[in-house]
Scaffold this motif. Structure first.
Motif, mmCIF file in Angstrom:
data_model
loop_
_atom_site.group_PDB
_atom_site.id
_atom_site.type_symbol
_atom_site.label_atom_id
_atom_site.label_comp_id
_atom_site.label_asym_id
_atom_site.label_seq_id
_atom_site.Cartn_x
_atom_site.Cartn_y
_atom_site.Cartn_z
ATOM 1 N N UNK A 110 0.814 -1.230 0.000
ATOM 2 C CA UNK A 110 0.000 0.000 0.000
ATOM 3 C C UNK A 110 0.844 1.276 0.000
ATOM 4 N N UNK A 111 2.147 1.129 -0.202
ATOM 5 C CA UNK A 111 3.021 2.303 -0.271
ATOM 6 C C UNK A 111 2.958 2.924 -1.661
ATOM 7 N N UNK A 112 3.358 4.199 -1.725
ATOM 8 C CA UNK A 112 3.482 4.882 -3.013
ATOM 9 C C UNK A 112 4.950 4.864 -3.445
ATOM 10 N N UNK A 113 5.208 4.982 -4.753
ATOM 11 C CA UNK A 113 6.600 4.944 -5.227
ATOM 12 C C UNK A 113 7.529 5.919 -4.510
ATOM 13 N N UNK A 114 7.010 7.091 -4.146
ATOM 14 C CA UNK A 114 7.858 8.090 -3.479
ATOM 15 C C UNK A 114 8.347 7.624 -2.114
ATOM 16 N N UNK A 115 7.706 6.581 -1.563
ATOM 17 C CA UNK A 115 8.090 6.057 -0.247
ATOM 18 C C UNK A 115 9.074 4.886 -0.357
ATOM 19 N N UNK A 116 9.492 4.559 -1.569
ATOM 20 C CA UNK A 116 10.350 3.386 -1.784
ATOM 21 C C UNK A 116 11.772 3.795 -2.157
ATOM 22 N N UNK A 117 12.712 2.918 -1.856
ATOM 23 C CA UNK A 117 14.089 3.108 -2.338
ATOM 24 C C UNK A 117 14.129 2.762 -3.826
ATOM 25 N N UNK A 118 15.231 3.110 -4.483
ATOM 26 C CA UNK A 118 15.380 2.778 -5.890
ATOM 27 C C UNK A 118 15.300 1.286 -6.156
ATOM 28 N N UNK A 119 15.946 0.509 -5.295
ATOM 29 C CA UNK A 119 15.911 -0.946 -5.452
ATOM 30 C C UNK A 119 14.517 -1.511 -5.300
ATOM 31 N N UNK A 120 13.762 -0.957 -4.344
ATOM 32 C CA UNK A 120 12.379 -1.403 -4.158
ATOM 33 C C UNK A 120 11.519 -1.029 -5.369
ATOM 34 N N UNK A 121 11.709 0.194 -5.890
ATOM 35 C CA UNK A 121 10.956 0.600 -7.093
ATOM 36 C C UNK A 121 11.222 -0.347 -8.248
ATOM 37 N N UNK A 122 12.490 -0.735 -8.420
ATOM 38 C CA UNK A 122 12.813 -1.602 -9.544
ATOM 39 C C UNK A 122 12.223 -2.988 -9.351
ATOM 40 N N UNK A 123 12.179 -3.460 -8.114
ATOM 41 C CA UNK A 123 11.554 -4.766 -7.872
ATOM 42 C C UNK A 123 10.047 -4.704 -8.133
ATOM 43 N N UNK A 124 9.420 -3.568 -7.803
ATOM 44 C CA UNK A 124 7.996 -3.384 -8.147
ATOM 45 C C UNK A 124 7.825 -3.381 -9.665
#
Length: 250
Positions: free
Chosen positions: A143-157
């Motif tokens: 339920x997080x938004x992209x702005x709340x994620x690290x770069x690595x987490x964004x790429x895994x999403x």
């Protein structure tokens, strides 16, 4: 079975010839890494295979279906748009800059295409998304938004989002180049897991360790051409071409 067959691909941007007669094929379940200096045409080739760029000449087949070819009179012809869309759905693509929708949660990003493009029921799409988030180790970020994620987490999403369309082929365009070194490992782990599941993968990468360890075949490009290709052992321990040796510091 040949999943990708690109033959004699030429591509120009204005007067700059970026691809000069490139041919490659990728078999089912194969992991092929494309390495080479910046500006060598690696990413352009990937974008041509996924029809994000139009080729000037050559042919591309995906799972035996011709997407584009150049006829006897030298005219390059693409299939009708609806057929192109269907063929493109066989491929998932992950970019270096994530390209997540900033106004949507992680879950929203993953279910958007299955629901809107594949007309999947939302409940089914959510079930698939939850399984994929578990696979990439991000179930707690649902339920997080992209702005709340690290770069690595964004790429895994972004990887989970591509997998949600159940592609037969995954294309990766330098997926770790925008990441800090400590975040690179978590993305490469997901990619290694996919390789172990025999996902067909074409990966443009600067990560030589990944290419050496995970790829079945390594292609070295420079100046818009394939200079050399072979197994990781051949390319990294016994390259034949001087340009390959210079690039790898052999």
């Amino acid at each position: 079975m040949i999943m990708i067959k690109a033959s004699n691909i030429y591509k120009k941007f204005n007067n700059l010839e970026v691809l000069k007669g490139v041919s490659l094929s990728v078999k089912k379940g194969e992991v092929v890494a494309i390495i080479g200096p910046s500006g060598s045409g690696k990413s352009t080739l990937l974008r041509c295979i996924n029809r994000l760029e139009l080729i000037d000449k050559g042919s591309i087949e995906i799972e035996g279906e011709t997407m584009v070819f150049t006829d006897d009179s030298g005219i390059t012809r693409y299939r009708p748009e609806n057929e192109i869309r269907r063929i493109r759905r066989k491929m998932g693509i992950v970019f270096q800059n994530f390209n997540l929708f900033p106004h949507m949660t992680v879950l929203g990003n993953i279910i958007e295409a299955p629901v809107m493009v594949n007309r999947m029921k939302k409940e089914q799409a959510i079930e698939i998304a939850d399984n994929l988030l578990k696979k990439v180790g991000l179930e707690d970020k649902r339920d997080s938004f992209p702005s709340q994620l690290s770069g690595g987490q964004k790429q895994r999403v972004a990887i989970a989002r591509a997998l949600a369309m159940n592609p037969d082929i995954m294309l990766f365009d330098e997926p770790t180049s925008a990441l800090d070194p400590e975040l690179t490992g978590e993305v490469l782990k997901v990619m290694k897991d996919l390789a172990q599941e025999h996902m067909t993968m074409l990966v443009v990468t600067h990560e030589m360790g990944f290419a050496r360890e995970v790829a079945d075949r390594v292609i070295f490009m420079d100046g818009g051409q394939i200079i050399e290709e072979g197994t990781p052992q051949q390319i990294f321990t016994n390259p034949q071409q001087e340009r390959t040796k210079a690039f790898l510091g052999c």
